[in-house]
Design a protein around this motif. Structure first.
Motif, PDB file in Angstrom:
ATOM      1  N   ASP A 248       0.830  -1.213   0.000  1.00 12.46           N
ATOM      2  CA  ASP A 248       0.000   0.000   0.000  1.00 12.46           C
ATOM      3  C   ASP A 248       0.864   1.264   0.000  1.00 12.46           C
ATOM      4  OD1 ASP A 248       0.841  -0.529   2.584  1.00 12.46           O
ATOM      5  OD2 ASP A 248      -0.865   0.490   3.494  1.00 12.46           O
ATOM      6  N   ASP A 249       2.111   1.152   0.500  1.00 13.27           N
ATOM      7  CA  ASP A 249       2.995   2.318   0.494  1.00 13.27           C
ATOM      8  C   ASP A 249       3.427   2.702  -0.917  1.00 13.27           C
ATOM      9  OD1 ASP A 249       2.907   2.550   3.208  1.00 13.27           O
ATOM     10  OD2 ASP A 249       4.693   1.318   3.530  1.00 13.27           O
ATOM     11  N   GLN A 250       3.208   1.805  -1.860  1.00  8.82           N
ATOM     12  CA  GLN A 250       3.633   2.103  -3.232  1.00  8.82           C
ATOM     13  C   GLN A 250       2.451   2.340  -4.155  1.00  8.82           C
ATOM     14  OE1 GLN A 250       7.133  -0.063  -4.842  1.00  8.82           O
ATOM     15  NE2 GLN A 250       6.926  -1.335  -3.040  1.00  8.82           N
ATOM     16  N   SER A 251       1.316   2.691  -3.576  1.00  7.68           N
ATOM     17  CA  SER A 251       0.167   2.958  -4.434  1.00  7.68           C
ATOM     18  C   SER A 251       0.297   4.372  -5.003  1.00  7.68           C
ATOM     19  CB  SER A 251      -1.098   2.767  -3.593  1.00  7.68           C
ATOM     20  OG  SER A 251      -2.021   3.762  -3.857  1.00  7.68           O
ATOM     21  N   ILE A 252       0.510   4.451  -6.292  1.00  6.85           N
ATOM     22  CA  ILE A 252       0.826   5.751  -6.899  1.00  6.85           C
ATOM     23  C   ILE A 252      -0.038   6.082  -8.097  1.00  6.85           C
ATOM     24  CG2 ILE A 252       3.225   5.824  -6.120  1.00  6.85           C
ATOM     25  CD1 ILE A 252       4.052   4.745  -8.860  1.00  6.85           C
ATOM     26  N   VAL A 276       0.447 -13.333   3.759  1.00  8.25           N
ATOM     27  CA  VAL A 276       1.864 -13.503   4.071  1.00  8.25           C
ATOM     28  C   VAL A 276       2.516 -12.131   4.057  1.00  8.25           C
ATOM     29  CG1 VAL A 276       4.060 -14.461   3.279  1.00  8.25           C
ATOM     30  CG2 VAL A 276       1.966 -15.814   3.077  1.00  8.25           C
ATOM     31  N   LYS A 277       3.290 -11.864   5.102  1.00  7.68           N
ATOM     32  CA  LYS A 277       4.027 -10.597   5.118  1.00  7.68           C
ATOM     33  C   LYS A 277       5.505 -10.895   4.923  1.00  7.68           C
ATOM     34  CE  LYS A 277       0.919  -7.774   7.803  1.00  7.68           C
ATOM     35  NZ  LYS A 277       0.805  -6.724   8.810  1.00  7.68           N
ATOM     36  N   LEU A 278       6.147 -10.128   4.089  1.00  9.02           N
ATOM     37  CA  LEU A 278       7.592 -10.266   3.900  1.00  9.02           C
ATOM     38  C   LEU A 278       8.227  -9.038   4.528  1.00  9.02           C
ATOM     39  CD1 LEU A 278       7.609 -11.214   0.111  1.00  9.02           C
ATOM     40  CD2 LEU A 278       7.479 -12.756   2.065  1.00  9.02           C
ATOM     41  N   GLU A 279       9.311  -9.243   5.237  1.00  5.09           N
ATOM     42  CA  GLU A 279       9.857  -8.091   5.961  1.00  5.09           C
ATOM     43  C   GLU A 279      11.312  -7.798   5.661  1.00  5.09           C
ATOM     44  OE1 GLU A 279       8.733  -9.003   9.987  1.00  5.09           O
ATOM     45  OE2 GLU A 279       6.699  -8.272   9.589  1.00  5.09           O
ATOM     46  N   GLN A 280      11.950  -8.681   4.935  1.00  7.49           N
ATOM     47  CA  GLN A 280      13.372  -8.462   4.673  1.00  7.49           C
ATOM     48  C   GLN A 280      13.573  -7.869   3.289  1.00  7.49           C
ATOM     49  OE1 GLN A 280      15.934 -11.860   5.208  1.00  7.49           O
ATOM     50  NE2 GLN A 280      17.767 -10.705   4.634  1.00  7.49           N
ATOM     51  N   ARG A 302      -1.476   4.184   6.822  1.00  2.00           N
ATOM     52  CA  ARG A 302      -0.847   3.046   6.144  1.00  2.00           C
ATOM     53  C   ARG A 302      -0.964   1.806   7.010  1.00  2.00           C
ATOM     54  NH1 ARG A 302       5.135   3.170   7.808  1.00  2.00           N
ATOM     55  NH2 ARG A 302       5.489   1.749   6.082  1.00  2.00           N
ATOM     56  N   GLU A 303      -0.922   0.674   6.339  1.00  6.35           N
ATOM     57  CA  GLU A 303      -0.990  -0.584   7.072  1.00  6.35           C
ATOM     58  C   GLU A 303       0.349  -0.794   7.765  1.00  6.35           C
ATOM     59  OE1 GLU A 303      -3.628  -3.272   6.721  1.00  6.35           O
ATOM     60  OE2 GLU A 303      -4.682  -1.381   6.333  1.00  6.35           O
ATOM     61  N   PRO A 304       0.325  -1.180   9.006  1.00  9.34           N
ATOM     62  CA  PRO A 304       1.599  -1.377   9.697  1.00  9.34           C
ATOM     63  C   PRO A 304       2.381  -2.525   9.070  1.00  9.34           C
ATOM     64  CG  PRO A 304      -0.283  -1.928  11.113  1.00  9.34           C
ATOM     65  CD  PRO A 304      -0.832  -1.503   9.808  1.00  9.34           C
ATOM     66  N   LYS A 305       3.650  -2.289   8.825  1.00 13.26           N
ATOM     67  CA  LYS A 305       4.501  -3.397   8.386  1.00 13.26           C
ATOM     68  C   LYS A 305       5.966  -3.084   8.639  1.00 13.26           C
ATOM     69  CE  LYS A 305       3.204  -2.637   3.868  1.00 13.26           C
ATOM     70  NZ  LYS A 305       3.114  -1.185   3.899  1.00 13.26           N
ATOM     71  N   GLU A 306       6.747  -4.124   8.720  1.00 11.76           N
ATOM     72  CA  GLU A 306       8.166  -3.989   9.028  1.00 11.76           C
ATOM     73  C   GLU A 306       8.978  -4.083   7.751  1.00 11.76           C
ATOM     74  OE1 GLU A 306       9.628  -3.578  12.053  1.00 11.76           O
ATOM     75  OE2 GLU A 306       7.575  -3.342  12.793  1.00 11.76           O
ATOM     76  N   LEU A 307      10.139  -3.475   7.776  1.00 19.70           N
ATOM     77  CA  LEU A 307      11.085  -3.698   6.675  1.00 19.70           C
ATOM     78  C   LEU A 307      12.482  -3.544   7.245  1.00 19.70           C
ATOM     79  CD1 LEU A 307      10.888  -4.292   3.597  1.00 19.70           C
ATOM     80  CD2 LEU A 307      11.384  -1.891   3.217  1.00 19.70           C
ATOM     81  N   TRP A 308      13.266  -4.599   7.142  1.00 14.53           N
ATOM     82  CA  TRP A 308      14.647  -4.529   7.623  1.00 14.53           C
ATOM     83  C   TRP A 308      15.542  -5.152   6.573  1.00 14.53           C
ATOM     84  CZ3 TRP A 308      17.229  -9.234   8.213  1.00 14.53           C
ATOM     85  CH2 TRP A 308      16.408 -10.379   8.203  1.00 14.53           C
ATOM     86  N   THR A 309      16.836  -4.995   6.758  1.00  8.84           N
ATOM     87  CA  THR A 309      17.736  -5.608   5.788  1.00  8.84           C
ATOM     88  C   THR A 309      19.018  -6.086   6.443  1.00  8.84           C
ATOM     89  OG1 THR A 309      18.810  -5.370   3.654  1.00  8.84           O
ATOM     90  CG2 THR A 309      18.917  -3.472   5.095  1.00  8.84           C
ATOM     91  N   ASP A 310      19.568  -7.093   5.814  1.00  6.52           N
ATOM     92  CA  ASP A 310      20.823  -7.677   6.227  1.00  6.52           C
ATOM     93  C   ASP A 310      21.968  -7.132   5.394  1.00  6.52           C
ATOM     94  OD1 ASP A 310      21.351  -9.383   8.184  1.00  6.52           O
ATOM     95  OD2 ASP A 310      21.172 -11.240   7.013  1.00  6.52           O
ATOM     96  N   ASN A 311      21.613  -6.382   4.376  1.00  7.66           N
ATOM     97  CA  ASN A 311      22.628  -5.881   3.451  1.00  7.66           C
ATOM     98  C   ASN A 311      23.584  -4.942   4.168  1.00  7.66           C
ATOM     99  OD1 ASN A 311      21.358  -7.317   1.492  1.00  7.66           O
ATOM    100  ND2 ASN A 311      20.269  -5.566   0.618  1.00  7.66           N
ATOM    101  N   ASP A 312      24.768  -4.752   3.594  1.00  7.29           N
ATOM    102  CA  ASP A 312      25.717  -3.871   4.270  1.00  7.29           C
ATOM    103  C   ASP A 312      25.243  -2.419   4.184  1.00  7.29           C
ATOM    104  OD1 ASP A 312      26.290  -3.188   1.696  1.00  7.29           O
ATOM    105  OD2 ASP A 312      28.077  -4.448   1.571  1.00  7.29           O
TER     106      ASP A 312
END
Ligand code: ATP
Ligand code: MG
Length: 752
Positions: A248-252, A276-280, A302-312
Motif C-alpha cells: 500500500d505504500d507504493q500505491s501511486i 503472508v508478510k515479507l519483511e526483509q 498506512r498498514e503497519p509493516k516492518e522492513l529490515w535488511t541484512d545488506n551492508d
C-alpha cells in the motif's frame, strides 16, 4: 530447471510459494521479494504440480515489468514452457482474450485498437455532427471525461447527467460507442471493459472465460482499478486461486482510478484468504532502506509493516545542492560517466524526475556529452505532439513553404479547416506546382471550396502572415509565446483542464525556456539569436538520436520506475513544488500523501548508490523561481546521508541568494522540519569543482591546447577551445555545423 525454494527463498517467501490453492495476499514493503514470489510460485506450479502453462495468468503493471517477468520465468522454467504462460499487463492480456471472445460483444475478429489520435479524430467528427462549437467542446476534454466514465465501468446509459454539459457528454459518448462499434474498433479502456463484461455474462464465452485460468497472479496489486478488480474476481470465481502481491505504500496511481481499498478489502472479498508478510529487503544497501523508511514513516493511513535488511550499510545517500537545473544536469552526467568508467553498465544507472518536462535539460546535457540515453515510458521531449506542433508553427514562420509543417498546424488547434479542404488545397498545390501556403492564398478565390471554408482559410492566413511579420522583430522565445496565444493553442489546453492538458502546457513552457537558453548562449557567443538559428539547433539535436544498439542510460518519471531496480539512481528536482509536485489544490492532503509514496518508490529502486539533487534556482515551464529543498529531504537519518554541493565555497558567485522562506503549501503537521541543507562549509567535500571551472589549466601531457585541430568520428574536423579536468581529460572543441561539444580526449584524434 526446477528452483530449489530452500536455497533462494526465505521462510515466508517459501510459504507463499508452496501455498498454491485458494486466495493469497502477499503484503510487503519494497524490495522484499514480492515479484520473486510470483515468479517462483509459477515455477513451482509448473514443476511440482504439473499445471499446464496456459492455465496460468500473471498480470503486471508495465510492459517493461512484464518483459522482465517473462525473462525471469523463462530462466527458471525454460523457454519452451515459458512461452505458453500468460504474462502481460492488464491491457495486453485483455487484448489477447478479446481476440478469442470478440463475438460475445459483437466485434469482428480483426477489430482494431484505436490510439489517442484515432480517438480524437472520432470525437472531433461527432462534435461536428452535433453542431457543437469545437472551441467549447475540445475533443481531448470530451475524451478525458469518457475515459473517466469507462474506468468506473459506466456505459453511456449509466451516466447520470446533472447539467447541460453532462447531457452533451452522454450524447457524444453514445455516438462515440456506436462509431467505434461500426468501425469494428475498440479503445484502450474497451479492452478491459469488454472482457470484464464478457466475464460477468451468462454467455457461453462468459463460462469459458471463467474456466480459462486455474491460477491467476497479480503483481503491484495496490494499483488495480475498479474494472480490473471486477474482472479478476470473475476470472477466479470458480476456484478462488488468486494470488496478489502488493504494497500500500507504493500505491501511486490513485489519480488514474486505482483503488488501494482493493488491497485492504481483499480479506473481506475473499474470506479465509492467507496473508503472508515479507519483511526483509534484499535489494538495497542498508542506508538506502533507512532513508526510504524515514520518508514513508510520515505517511498517515498506512498498514503497519516492518522492513529490515541484512545488506551492508553501503555508501551514504548523497543530498546534493546545485545551482540551477543546468548545473544539476551537469552533475548527473558527471556521475553517470564516473560510474560507467568504474564498470557499471549504463543500463544500470537510472535518472528519475517527477514530471516529463524536467527531462529536457537533462536530455540536452546527455546529448552534449555524448552519453547515450533512453526515455522509458515516455516520448523524447522534441517528439512530443505539442512540442512538434509549436515547432511546426515556428518552422512555418521561418519558412512558409514548409508543406509538412503547414499541414500539421493548419487545423491545430481545431479551427474548422477539415480534411476535405486540406485535400483540395493539396491537389491545387500539386496541379500548379506551388506550395501549400500559396495554395491557401489561391484557395481564397476558389469557388469549389465553399464560402465557409474560404472564410476560415482567410483567417488562418491572417494569423500566419501577422505572426510572420512579428517574427521579423521579436526574439524567438517571444515568438513561441506569441504562437501559443495567437493560435489559440494555449487557450484550448487551458479550457481542457485535465492533467494531460496541464502536462502539455508545462512542456510548452519548457519549450520556451529552451529557446530562452539558446538566446542566452547565442548572445554570450556574440551571435544574434534567430528563429532559424534555434530551429537548426533543434534539428541537429534530433540527429544525435540515431545511435545504434549501445547500452543507454534509462531516464524516466518516477511513475515509470515502479517495480524496477537499478544499481545507481539519480533522483533530480528534489525541491518543494517540483517533488512534491505543485499545482494541486491547497487542501489536497491526499495528493501530498501520494507524492510521499512516490518518493518512497523512487528511493527504493536503488540497490547501491543514490543521489538526490536539488537546485537553488530552477527554470521550469518557462518560469524561474528559487527552490527550497524538498519536504522529503528534511529529517532524514543523519548517519545515512551526506550533504554535498556543487558550489566551491559559500562565498562563491552562485551561492544561493536565499529568498525569504517561501510559504509552502506542503507544511505537514507531522513533518520533522530540519533546517535546509547548509551551504557547503570550507573543508567539506566539493564535487567536480574542475568541471565547473572554465579556466581549468590545460594539461601539457595532452596535445589539446586551445586552437589545436582535432578529428572526431561523428563530428568531423574541429578546433580545440579548451581542456577540462575530470576523471578523464575532457576536450571542449568547436565543430563546424555541430557547434561546441565536450568530448573525452580519448575519442579524439589529432586533426590536420
Ligand atoms: P518492489 O516492491 O519494488 O516491487 P519486490 O518486493 O517485488 O519489490 P523483488 O523485485 O522481487 O522485490 O526483489 C528485490 C530484489 O531482491 C531482487 O533483486 C531479488 O532478486 C532479490 N531477492 C528477493 N528475495 C530474495 C531472496 N530470498 N534471496 C536473495 N535475493 C532475493
Ligand atoms: Mg515487485
Amino acid at each position: 530447471m526446477h528452483p530449489d525454494p530452500a536455497a533462494e527463498l526465505n521462510e515466508p517467501q517459501a510459504r507463499a510459494v508452496a501455498q498454491t490453492e485458494g486466495p493469497l495476499l502477499v503484503f510487503a514493503g519494497a524490495g522484499s521479494g514480492k515479484t520473486r514470489v510470483i515468479t517462483y510460485r509459477v515455477a513451482n506450479l509448473l514443476a511440482t504440480h504439473r499445471v499446464p502453462p496456459w492455465k496460468i495468468l500473471c498480470v503486471t503493471f508495465t510492459n517493461k515489468a512484464a518483459g522482465e517477468m517473462r525473462a525471469r520465468l523463462e530462466r527458471l522454467v525454460g523457454e519452451d514452457v515459458g512461452r505458453d504462460l500468460w504474462v502481460g499487463t492488464f491491457h495486453a492480456t485483455c487484448a489477447r482474450l478479446l481476440r478469442r471472445y470478440h463475438s460475445a460483444v459483437g466485434l469482428g475478429r480483426d477489430f482494431v485498437i484505436y490510439d489517442d489520435g484515432d480517438q480524437r479524430a472520432v470525437v472531433a467528427r461527432i462534435v461536428k455532427e452535433l453542431d457543437l462549437d469545437d472551441r467549447r467542446w475540445p475533443a481531448r476534454a470530451l475524451l478525458a471525461r469518457i475515459h473517466k466514465e469507462k474506468q468506473e465501468g459506466r456505459s453511456p446509459r449509466d451516466v447520470t447527467p446533472e447539467s447541460y454539459v453532462d447531457d452533451k457528454l452522454v450524447e457524444v459518448y453514445e455516438r462515440y460507442e456506436k462509431k467505434l462499434a461500426s468501425c469494428n474498433a475498440v479503445d484502450f479502456d474497451d479492452l478491459l471493459l469488454h472482457v470484464m463484461r464478457i466475464s460477468e455474462s451468462e454467455s457461453p464465452e462468459g463460462y469459458e472465460l471463467r474456466e480459462r485460468f486455474r491460477y491467476v497472479l497479480v503483481d503491484e496489486f495496490q494499483d488495480t482499478n475498479h474494472v480490473q478488480y471486477r474482472l479478476l474476481r470473475q476470472l477466479v470465481a470458480g476456484h478462488r486461486n488468486l494470488c496478489v502481491v502488493g504494497d500500500d505504500d507504493q500505491s501511486i496511481y490513485r489519480w488514474r482510478g486505482a483503488d488501494v481499498r482493493n488491497i485492504r478489502g481483499f480479506r473481506h472479498d475473499f474470506p479465509g484468504a492467507e496473508v503472508v508478510k515479507l519483511e526483509q529487503n534484499y535489494r538495497s544497501a542498508a542506508r538506502i532502506v533507512r532513508v526510504a523508511l524515514s520518508v514513508i514513516a510520515e505517511s498517515r493511513d498506512r498498514e503497519p509493516k516492518e522492513l529490515w535488511t541484512d545488506n551492508d550499510e553501503g555508501a551514504k545517500v548523497s543530498i546534493v545542492s546545485t545551482r540551477d537545473e543546468r548545473d544539476e544536469a551537469a552533475f548527473v552526467v558527471a556521475r553517470v560517466r564516473e560510474l560507467v568508467a568504474g564498470g557499471t553498465s549504463p543500463r544500470d544507472i537510472a535518472v528519475f524526475y517527477r514530471t516529463h518536462a524536467q527531462s529536457r535539460v537533462l536530455e540536452e546535457a546527455m546529448r552534449s556529452e555524448n552519453v547515450p540515453y533512453q526515455i522509458i515510458g515516455g516520448t523524447k521531449f522534441f517528439d512530443r505532439a505539442e512540442v512538434k506542433d509549436v515547432v511546426a508553427y515556428l518552422r512555418v514562420l521561418a519558412n512558409p513553404r514548409s508543406d509538412v509543417d503547414l499541414q500539421r498546424i493548419i487545423n491545430v488547434p481545431a479551427r474548422g479547416i477539415g480534411s476535405t479542404t486540406v485535400d483540395r488545397l493539396l491537389a491545387l498545390a500539386d496541379e500548379r506546382g506551388i506550395s501549400l501556403y500559396d495554395a491557401v492564398e489561391v484557395g481564397l478565390d476558389a469557388p469549389e471550396l465553399g464560402s465557409a471554408a474560404r472564410k476560415k482559410l482567410a483567417s488562418f492566413r491572417v494569423l500566419i502572415t501577422g505572426l510572420a511579420r512579428e517574427a521579423a522583430q521579436g526574439s524567438p522565445s517571444e515568438m513561441a509565446a506569441r504562437v501559443l496565444d495567437a493560435s489559440g493553442y494555449r487557450k484550448v489546453l487551458e479550457a481542457e483542464d485535465s492533467p494531460e492538458a496541464d502536462a502539455r502546457l508545462e512542456n510548452l513552457g519548457e519549450l520556451i525556456s529552451s529557446i530562452g537558453e539558446y538566446e542566452e548562449e547565442a548572445l554570450a557567443a556574440g551571435d544574434v539569436p534567430s528563429l532559424s538559428g534555434w530551429l537548426e539547433r533543434v534539428t541537429l539535436a534530433a540527429d544525435a538520436d540515431q545511435l545504434g544498439d549501445v547500452p543507454k542510460v534509462p531516464m524516466m518519471t518516477v511513475h515509470a520506475a515502479k517495480g524496477l531496480e537499478f544499481e545507481a539512481v539519480l533522483m533530480t528536482g528534489m525541491e518543494d513544488e517540483v517533488f512534491p509536485y505543485k499545482g494541486l489544490a491547497p487542501d489536497e492532503r491526499d495528493e501530498l500523501e501520494e507524492e510521499r509514496r512516490l518518493a518512497y518508490v523512487a528511493i527504493t529502486r536503488a540497490r547501491r548508490r543514490l543521489w538526490m539533487t536539488h537546485t537553488a534556482v530552477r527554470t521550469l515551464y518557462g518560469q524561474t523561481r528559487y527552490g527550497r529543498p524538498s519536504l522529503f529531504l528534511r529529517g532524514l537519518p543523519a548517519d545515512a546521508v551526506e550533504q554535498l554541493s556543487t558550489q566551491p565555497a559559500p562565498t562563491a558567485r552562485f551561492e544561493p541568494r536565499v529568498a525569504p522562506a517561501p510559504v509552502t503549501r506542503w507544511s505537514h503537521p507531522q513533518a520533522r522540519v530540519a533546517p535546509a541543507a547548509p551551504p557547503a562549509a570550507a573543508g567539506e567535500r566539493y564535487i567536480d569543482r574542475e568541471v565547473y571551472d572554465d579556466t581549468a589549466a590545460d594539461d601539457a601531457e595532452h596535445a589539446f591546447a586551445p586552437g589545436a585541430r582535432v578529428r572526431h568520428a561523428r563530428f568531423g574536423d574541429g578546433e580545440v577551445r579548451r581542456l577540462e579536468a575530470g576523471t578523464e581529460p575532457i576536450v571542449v572543441a568547436f565543430f563546424p555545423g555541430w557547434g561546441e561539444k565536450k568530448i573525452l580526449a580519448r575519442f579524439l584524434q589529432p586533426g590536420s
